[in-house]
Design a protein around this motif. Structure first.
Motif, PDB file in Angstrom:
ATOM      1  N   MET A 174       0.822  -1.204   0.000  1.00 41.66           N
ATOM      2  CA  MET A 174       0.000   0.000   0.000  1.00 41.66           C
ATOM      3  C   MET A 174       0.859   1.259   0.000  1.00 41.66           C
ATOM      4  O   MET A 174       2.009   1.235   0.424  1.00 41.66           O
ATOM      5  N   GLY A 175       0.286   2.356  -0.458  1.00 46.56           N
ATOM      6  CA  GLY A 175       0.992   3.628  -0.528  1.00 46.56           C
ATOM      7  C   GLY A 175       0.721   4.291  -1.860  1.00 46.56           C
ATOM      8  O   GLY A 175       1.506   4.191  -2.789  1.00 46.56           O
ATOM      9  N   ARG A 176      -0.466   4.915  -1.961  1.00 47.19           N
ATOM     10  CA  ARG A 176      -0.850   5.547  -3.225  1.00 47.19           C
ATOM     11  C   ARG A 176      -0.095   6.851  -3.433  1.00 47.19           C
ATOM     12  O   ARG A 176       0.326   7.167  -4.524  1.00 47.19           O
ATOM     13  N   ASP A 177       0.070   7.604  -2.337  1.00 44.01           N
ATOM     14  CA  ASP A 177       0.699   8.925  -2.477  1.00 44.01           C
ATOM     15  C   ASP A 177       2.092   8.993  -1.864  1.00 44.01           C
ATOM     16  O   ASP A 177       2.886   9.843  -2.231  1.00 44.01           O
ATOM     17  N   VAL A 178       2.340   8.152  -0.883  1.00 43.11           N
ATOM     18  CA  VAL A 178       3.655   8.185  -0.234  1.00 43.11           C
ATOM     19  C   VAL A 178       4.254   6.781  -0.142  1.00 43.11           C
ATOM     20  O   VAL A 178       3.532   5.801  -0.067  1.00 43.11           O
ATOM     21  N   GLY A 179       5.580   6.749  -0.128  1.00 45.91           N
ATOM     22  CA  GLY A 179       6.265   5.457  -0.172  1.00 45.91           C
ATOM     23  C   GLY A 179       6.803   4.983   1.160  1.00 45.91           C
ATOM     24  O   GLY A 179       7.711   4.145   1.194  1.00 45.91           O
ATOM     25  N   HIS A 180       6.239   5.471   2.276  1.00 45.48           N
ATOM     26  CA  HIS A 180       6.784   5.076   3.588  1.00 45.48           C
ATOM     27  C   HIS A 180       6.833   3.567   3.768  1.00 45.48           C
ATOM     28  O   HIS A 180       7.843   3.008   4.188  1.00 45.48           O
ATOM     29  N   ILE A 181       5.708   2.911   3.467  1.00 39.11           N
ATOM     30  CA  ILE A 181       5.656   1.459   3.706  1.00 39.11           C
ATOM     31  C   ILE A 181       6.664   0.765   2.799  1.00 39.11           C
ATOM     32  O   ILE A 181       7.496  -0.021   3.261  1.00 39.11           O
ATOM     33  N   ALA A 182       6.625   1.090   1.498  1.00 39.05           N
ATOM     34  CA  ALA A 182       7.511   0.429   0.537  1.00 39.05           C
ATOM     35  C   ALA A 182       8.981   0.611   0.923  1.00 39.05           C
ATOM     36  O   ALA A 182       9.767  -0.345   0.912  1.00 39.05           O
ATOM     37  N   LEU A 183       9.332   1.823   1.263  1.00 41.54           N
ATOM     38  CA  LEU A 183      10.731   2.125   1.552  1.00 41.54           C
ATOM     39  C   LEU A 183      11.227   1.353   2.775  1.00 41.54           C
ATOM     40  O   LEU A 183      12.300   0.737   2.758  1.00 41.54           O
ATOM     41  N   ASN A 184      10.433   1.362   3.822  1.00 43.23           N
ATOM     42  CA  ASN A 184      10.859   0.689   5.051  1.00 43.23           C
ATOM     43  C   ASN A 184      10.862  -0.829   4.912  1.00 43.23           C
ATOM     44  O   ASN A 184      11.812  -1.492   5.330  1.00 43.23           O
ATOM     45  N   VAL A 185       9.804  -1.379   4.319  1.00 47.43           N
ATOM     46  CA  VAL A 185       9.778  -2.848   4.207  1.00 47.43           C
ATOM     47  C   VAL A 185      10.792  -3.305   3.162  1.00 47.43           C
ATOM     48  O   VAL A 185      11.317  -4.413   3.261  1.00 47.43           O
ATOM     49  N   GLY A 186      11.068  -2.441   2.192  1.00 52.72           N
ATOM     50  CA  GLY A 186      12.078  -2.781   1.186  1.00 52.72           C
ATOM     51  C   GLY A 186      13.443  -2.947   1.841  1.00 52.72           C
ATOM     52  O   GLY A 186      14.164  -3.911   1.582  1.00 52.72           O
ATOM     53  N   VAL A 187      13.780  -2.015   2.716  1.00 53.53           N
ATOM     54  CA  VAL A 187      15.070  -2.102   3.417  1.00 53.53           C
ATOM     55  C   VAL A 187      15.050  -3.297   4.366  1.00 53.53           C
ATOM     56  O   VAL A 187      15.982  -4.111   4.401  1.00 53.53           O
ATOM     57  N   ALA A 188      13.944  -3.430   5.128  1.00 52.89           N
ATOM     58  CA  ALA A 188      13.880  -4.501   6.141  1.00 52.89           C
ATOM     59  C   ALA A 188      13.790  -5.886   5.501  1.00 52.89           C
ATOM     60  O   ALA A 188      14.242  -6.867   6.086  1.00 52.89           O
ATOM     61  N   GLY A 189      13.216  -5.948   4.301  1.00 53.46           N
ATOM     62  CA  GLY A 189      13.040  -7.251   3.650  1.00 53.46           C
ATOM     63  C   GLY A 189      14.126  -7.543   2.628  1.00 53.46           C
ATOM     64  O   GLY A 189      14.048  -8.536   1.913  1.00 53.46           O
TER      65      GLY A 189
END
Ligand code: ATP
Length: 328
Positions: A174-189
């Motif tokens: 999820m994250g239509r307007d902001v990439g907070h979730i993607a960015l953090n889980v991308g680094v963590a995963g």
């Protein structure tokens, strides 16, 4: 603490998020602590217009701090966007003697609350509840931390199958307007690439980067894609493009969808919800209105609704660089 308010209403509005129940519990118990009557309003503004209220006491909120979703239900109300709808809602509050409101929701819910306050001079306070973390004035919205943990767990599982089959997975989060979730889980995963709305990596650079990873000896890869990434293609179109332009990978897609919103709230979200609820009620008691409670430098602070709505929640650019270095 001086106070002239005798009855406070609390509601959840917009999309649900883990921690909303913990926030309801906190509002209800803070009211009980200060001898203020508290009414739960079902289904957000929809229930407010219909007068769907329930009196709540400290015991009404037992056993919910660990539950996802919201016991008060949530809704989106078209009627509340009209002057007539809001007038009906005001009348219902007046009939019940409710003198102030705590709205747990996102920026749309705060916009509605602000307009309601302007029209009827009705005291309102907001608690940011949304997994997207897309609200200015708080480093964390309720549910965001839980969602991060849920998504990382899912990515870990996808990684198991990706590495067993030498697959490349596009995982949409999820994250239509902001990439907070993607960015953090991308680094963590441990993602190879992270595609977010704030940055346009471009298809060619994406393929180039995946080729580099493969050359460096990686046999599987995960690319995390925020719903609103700037490449502008759906994850399925991304898969097709990579399929056509890169050989040697079995490319798959996983859209995590609504499971990201569910589940038991994390410790962080429970504590945050408890703190925010206390602050919202005690701010009303002090005569404050039209503000959102938020977390800044581990302190609960207030941000005026208009700033919370208009301001931009910015991603941490340092994380992009960290991700680049980690995915070498
Ligand atoms: P999420 O971030 O999960 O989408 P949200 O609070 O932003 O949550 P919205 O659907 O945008 O969700 O807003 C919730 C409700 O707030 C709307 O259904 C509507 O009733 C009310 N609302 C939103 N914008 C306005 C507005 N401009 N005027 C009056 N009411 C509004």
């Amino acid at each position: 603490m001086s106070n002239s308010i005798q009855k406070i209403g609390v509601m959840t509005s917009g999309g649900d998020s883990p921690g909303m129940n913990a926030a309801i519990r906190s509002v209800v118990r803070t009211c009980a602590y200060h001898n203020i009557e508290c009414y739960g309003i079902y289904r957000g503004y929809e229930g407010m217009i219909e007068g769907d209220f329930i009196e709540m006491n400290a015991r009404s909120v037992k056993g919910i701090i660990n539950k996802g979703g919201t016991i008060l239900k949530t809704a989106r109300s078209k009627e509340f966007r009209t002057k007539e709808g809001r007038a009906k809602a005001y009348k219902q509050l007046q009939n019940k003697g409710i003198e102030a409101l705590v709205v747990i929701g996102g920026d749309g819910s705060f916009t509605g609350a602000m307009i309601f306050n302007q029209e009827f001079n009705f005291p309102v306070m907001g608690i940011p509840g949304t997994i997207d973390n897309d609200i200015y004035g708080t480093t964390h919205t309720l549910g965001y931390d839980t969602a991060l943990n849920t998504v990382v767990e899912a990515i870990d599982k996808i990684r198991d199958t990706a590495s067993s089959h030498n697959r490349l997975f596009f995982v949409e989060v999820m994250g239509r307007d902001v990439g907070h979730i993607a960015l953090n889980v991308g680094v963590a995963g441990g993602a190879e690439e992270i595609l977010i709305p704030e940055e346009d990596l471009g298809l060619d650079r994406l393929v180039e980067s995946l080729r580099r990873s493969k050359k460096s000896g990686k046999s599987s890869s995960i690319v995390v894609v925020a719903e609103g990434d700037k490449i502008g293609k759906s994850v399925f179109e991304l898969k097709d493009y990579v399929d056509q332009n890169m050989e040697g990978y079995d490319v798959r897609v996983s859209v995590l969808g609504h499971m990201q919103r569910g589940g038991s709230p994390s410790c962080f979200d429970r504590v945050l919800a408890s703190r925010m609820g206390v602050k919202a009620v005690e701010s009303i008691m002090e005569g404050t209105s039209n503000y959102m409670v938020g977390l800044k430098n581990d302190i609960i602070e207030l941000t005026p609704f208009d700033q919370a709505i208009k301001g931009q929640s910015k991603i941490n650019m340092e994380l992009l660089r960290v991700s680049d270095i980690m995915s070498i």
